[in-house]
Write an enzyme that holds these catalytic residues in place. Structure first.
Site, PDB file in Angstrom:
ATOM      1  N   GLY A  93      -6.660  -4.931   3.542  1.00 55.35           N
ATOM      2  CA  GLY A  93      -5.531  -5.602   2.884  1.00 55.35           C
ATOM      3  C   GLY A  93      -4.851  -4.692   1.883  1.00 55.35           C
ATOM      4  NE  ARG A 125      -3.121   2.766  -2.343  1.00 54.11           N
ATOM      5  CZ  ARG A 125      -3.146   4.060  -2.180  1.00 54.11           C
ATOM      6  NH1 ARG A 125      -2.797   4.836  -3.158  1.00 54.11           N
ATOM      7  NH2 ARG A 125      -3.505   4.566  -1.025  1.00 54.11           N
ATOM      8  CE  LYS A 167       0.640   3.830  -0.301  1.00 54.41           C
ATOM      9  NZ  LYS A 167       0.823   4.737   0.842  1.00 54.41           N
ATOM     10  CG  ASP A 206      -6.500   2.532 -10.135  1.00 59.85           C
ATOM     11  OD1 ASP A 206      -6.087   2.467  -8.959  1.00 59.85           O
ATOM     12  OD2 ASP A 206      -6.388   3.559 -10.841  1.00 59.85           O
ATOM     13  CG  ASP A 247      -6.388   0.845   7.628  1.00 56.95           C
ATOM     14  OD1 ASP A 247      -7.151   1.511   8.349  1.00 56.95           O
ATOM     15  OD2 ASP A 247      -6.141   1.146   6.443  1.00 56.95           O
ATOM     16  CG  ASN A 248      -3.585   4.116   7.408  1.00 61.56           C
ATOM     17  OD1 ASN A 248      -3.230   3.175   6.697  1.00 61.56           O
ATOM     18  ND2 ASN A 248      -4.471   5.011   6.999  1.00 61.56           N
ATOM     19  CG  ASP A 299      -0.614   4.349   4.667  1.00 62.44           C
ATOM     20  OD1 ASP A 299       0.413   3.953   4.077  1.00 62.44           O
ATOM     21  OD2 ASP A 299      -1.699   3.763   4.595  1.00 62.44           O
TER      22      ASP A 299
HETATM   23  P1  AMP Z   1      -5.156   3.898   2.609  1.00 59.64           P
HETATM   24  O1  AMP Z   1      -6.168   5.000   2.675  1.00 59.64           O
HETATM   25  O2  AMP Z   1      -4.045   4.168   1.664  1.00 59.64           O
HETATM   26  O3  AMP Z   1      -4.666   3.497   3.940  1.00 59.64           O
HETATM   27  O4  AMP Z   1      -5.933   2.661   1.998  1.00 59.64           O
HETATM   28  C1  AMP Z   1      -7.050   2.066   2.589  1.00 59.64           C
HETATM   29  C2  AMP Z   1      -7.404   0.791   1.852  1.00 59.64           C
HETATM   30  O5  AMP Z   1      -7.800   1.081   0.494  1.00 59.64           O
HETATM   31  C3  AMP Z   1      -6.274  -0.210   1.748  1.00 59.64           C
HETATM   32  O6  AMP Z   1      -6.834  -1.485   1.817  1.00 59.64           O
HETATM   33  C4  AMP Z   1      -5.701   0.089   0.382  1.00 59.64           C
HETATM   34  O7  AMP Z   1      -5.007  -1.006  -0.147  1.00 59.64           O
HETATM   35  C5  AMP Z   1      -6.972   0.371  -0.427  1.00 59.64           C
HETATM   36  N1  AMP Z   1      -6.710   1.221  -1.595  1.00 59.64           N
HETATM   37  C6  AMP Z   1      -6.455   2.546  -1.618  1.00 59.64           C
HETATM   38  N2  AMP Z   1      -6.273   2.987  -2.873  1.00 59.64           N
HETATM   39  C7  AMP Z   1      -6.408   1.915  -3.700  1.00 59.64           C
HETATM   40  C8  AMP Z   1      -6.337   1.716  -5.129  1.00 59.64           C
HETATM   41  N3  AMP Z   1      -6.075   2.715  -5.964  1.00 59.64           N
HETATM   42  N4  AMP Z   1      -6.529   0.467  -5.582  1.00 59.64           N
HETATM   43  C9  AMP Z   1      -6.793  -0.555  -4.745  1.00 59.64           C
HETATM   44  N5  AMP Z   1      -6.873  -0.439  -3.420  1.00 59.64           N
HETATM   45  C10 AMP Z   1      -6.693   0.787  -2.884  1.00 59.64           C
HETATM   46 MG    MG Z   2      -3.176   2.547   4.618  1.00 59.37          MG
END
Ligand code: AMP
Ligand code: MG
Length: 472
Positions: free
Chosen positions: A86, A89, A109, A121, A244-245, A254
């Site tokens: 989900g 951030r 974002k 965070d 998810d990407n 992403d």
């Molecule tokens: P991503 O690697 O950007 O595709 O993120 C993978 C998952 O980690 C997703 O569910 C993001 O929302 C969550 N996520 C990544 N960085 C953060 C952050 N700083 N705070 C909260 N959730 C994060």
């Molecule tokens: Mg992502």
């Protein structure tokens, strides 16, 4: 005049399990780094001279008509299924219907934690925000389907990573944020009513011609395999092709640990967490099929006859392997000035790549030099190149448009990794001049412009980027 975004928010009208209502969390001292006026016009946004623009794009207040929410999704990360990811951030502010009648998401974002933040965070530091801004806009200019960047703002707050770093928010625009992982979230919970609702929504939004899950799977496979072939033709390595990407729309999404090849090597990877090269350059062609198989698996429950669904979907995935191979050949043939590939052209392409790999030739500059008439200096094995060159000249003898085709298939400029790092370092110390210069240069990547000659140069050994990191 005050900011007017003509919101029409269809996702917010979906049932509860699809999202959590979540407003962005205000920050201390927002300031605008960049605003993409051309994209704003496309989205029919008015009143961009609003003095509160930076506030509204960093989450200090919500633009009129928005219905902010965090989307629910699951996903396979490096092959491991996580049923609950989900938007941790990010918040979807809402959607607009653009000038061309296309529905587009507007998302913040780095706008603070959501119910899906787990231990995160909810924030982003400046580096990933500027990287995504520059690279996604460059990809668009290169003709690649991609999410776009509408704005970047500094938050005036620090985020704590290995060290304190300036925080930032990206305003991202996408055809939608529906992912393979969105389907997986409902399939994993065996919530087939929601799965059907998601299918209907996605079908209506992206695939009005696809009436069955098999139809839609075929269309998604088609877009995604073509996308990956196009990435490869530009030396692009996404770096984190988790499900998810991986979008249903076929847009690249992403830009965390992404990178472009400097020296060509088929097994090149940059991402520090991709230890086994799952998402290495050439592996992308296999992984996209694996991701499509995960989508297929999630769609099976929507078909009454399970055995038939599995049989049909398997055929679709196998056929997409052929689509990918054909599209790869078409894209690389175009880089050699060949408009309609024939048997034997695959070997011509592979043999050049082999010469490039053994001598460590720069991917972008070698193909561009070929398009500009002299690539001999780019290849270490001169004899090998001369022999290849003679075959190639013979092959394109009957191609009247070869040069033009090559020049529009092989860019002069890509967002080189070392330039991105250099730009981020400058912006962290408060100077955004390099960020703006990169955006200006990369807006016309197929033109040789004297002022941007320096951006064509590959990195020196010292400048070379050896590892990239997730955008966290
Ligand atoms: P991503 O690697 O950007 O595709 O993120 C993978 C998952 O980690 C997703 O569910 C993001 O929302 C969550 N996520 C990544 N960085 C953060 C952050 N700083 N705070 C909260 N959730 C994060
Ligand atoms: Mg992502």
């Amino acid at each position: 005049m005050s900011l007017h975004i003509p919101f029409d928010n269809s996702y917010a009208r979906l049932p509860a399990g699809f999202f959590a209502a979540q407003a962005p969390v205000p920050v201390r001292a927002p300031s605008l780094i960049a605003f993409n006026h051309a994209l704003a016009e496309e989205l029919q946004i008015r009143g961009v001279d609003d003095p509160d623009l930076a506030l509204l794009l960093s989450g200090n207040g919500v633009p009129a008509g928005a219905s902010p929410l965090a989307q629910n999704y699951a996903g396979h990360q490096f092959g491991q299924f996580n049923p609950q990811l989900g938007d941790g951030r990010a918040v979807l502010l809402g959607e607009v219907v653009d000038r061309n009648g296309q529905r587009r998401d507007i998302q913040l974002k780095g706008s603070g934690p959501t119910p899906f933040a787990r231990r995160g965070d909810g924030r982003s530091w400046l580096g990933p925000v500027l990287r995504e801004y520059v690279v996604s806009e460059a990809m668009h200019a290169l003709g690649v389907p991609t999410t776009r960047a509408l704005a970047a703002t500094r938050t005036g707050e620090e985020v704590i990573r290995e060290r304190p770093l300036p925080g930032a928010v990206l305003t991202r625009v996408a055809a939608s944020h529906i992912r393979v992982g969105t389907f997986q979230a409902f399939a994993a919970r065996q919530d087939y009513d929601s799965l059907q609702t998601l299918f209907d929504y996605t079908q209506g939004r992206h695939y009005p011609e696809a009436h069955t899950p098999a139809d839609m799977l075929g269309e998604v496979c088609d877009r995604q395999t073509r996308l990956v072939a196009q990435w490869m033709s530009l030396g692009f390595i996404h770096g984190v092709m988790n499900t998810d990407n991986c979008t249903l729309s076929g847009e690249t999404i992403d830009y965390g640990p992404c990178a472009f090849l400097d020296a060509y090597h088929s097994e090149k990877r940059f991402s520090s967490i991709d230890r086994f090269g799952r998402y290495a350059y050439a592996a992308q062609a296999d992984i996209i099929l694996w991701n499509m198989a995960q989508l297929a698996t999630a769609l099976v429950p929507l078909v009454g006859d399970e055995d038939k669904a599995i049989k049909d979907f398997t055929e679709i995935i196998h056929a997409s392997a052929d689509t990918l191979r054909a599209e790869w050949t078409r894209r690389f043939a175009a880089k050699l000035g060949i408009s309609e590939p024939e048997t034997g052209d695959g070997a011509l392409i592979s043999d050049l790549l082999g010469l490039m790999q053994s001598g460590g030739s720069d991917f972008t500059n070698t193909f561009r030099a070929l398009a500009e008439g002299d690539a001999r200096d780019q290849i270490a094995d001169r004899d090998g190149f001369d022999a290849w060159h003679a075959r190639w000249r013979e092959r394109i003898a009957g191609e009247p448009e070869a040069e033009a085709l090559m020049q529009r298939s092989s860019p002069v400029l890509i967002p080189r990794n070392h330039r991105i790092e250099e730009m981020i370092a400058a912006s962290v110390s408060g100077d955004d001049a390099l960020f703006h210069r990169l955006n200006a240069a990369l807006a016309r990547p197929f033109e040789a412009v004297a002022d941007y000659e320096d951006l064509r140069r590959p990195p020196t050994k010292q400048e070379e980027v050896t590892a990239t990191f997730c955008g966290t």
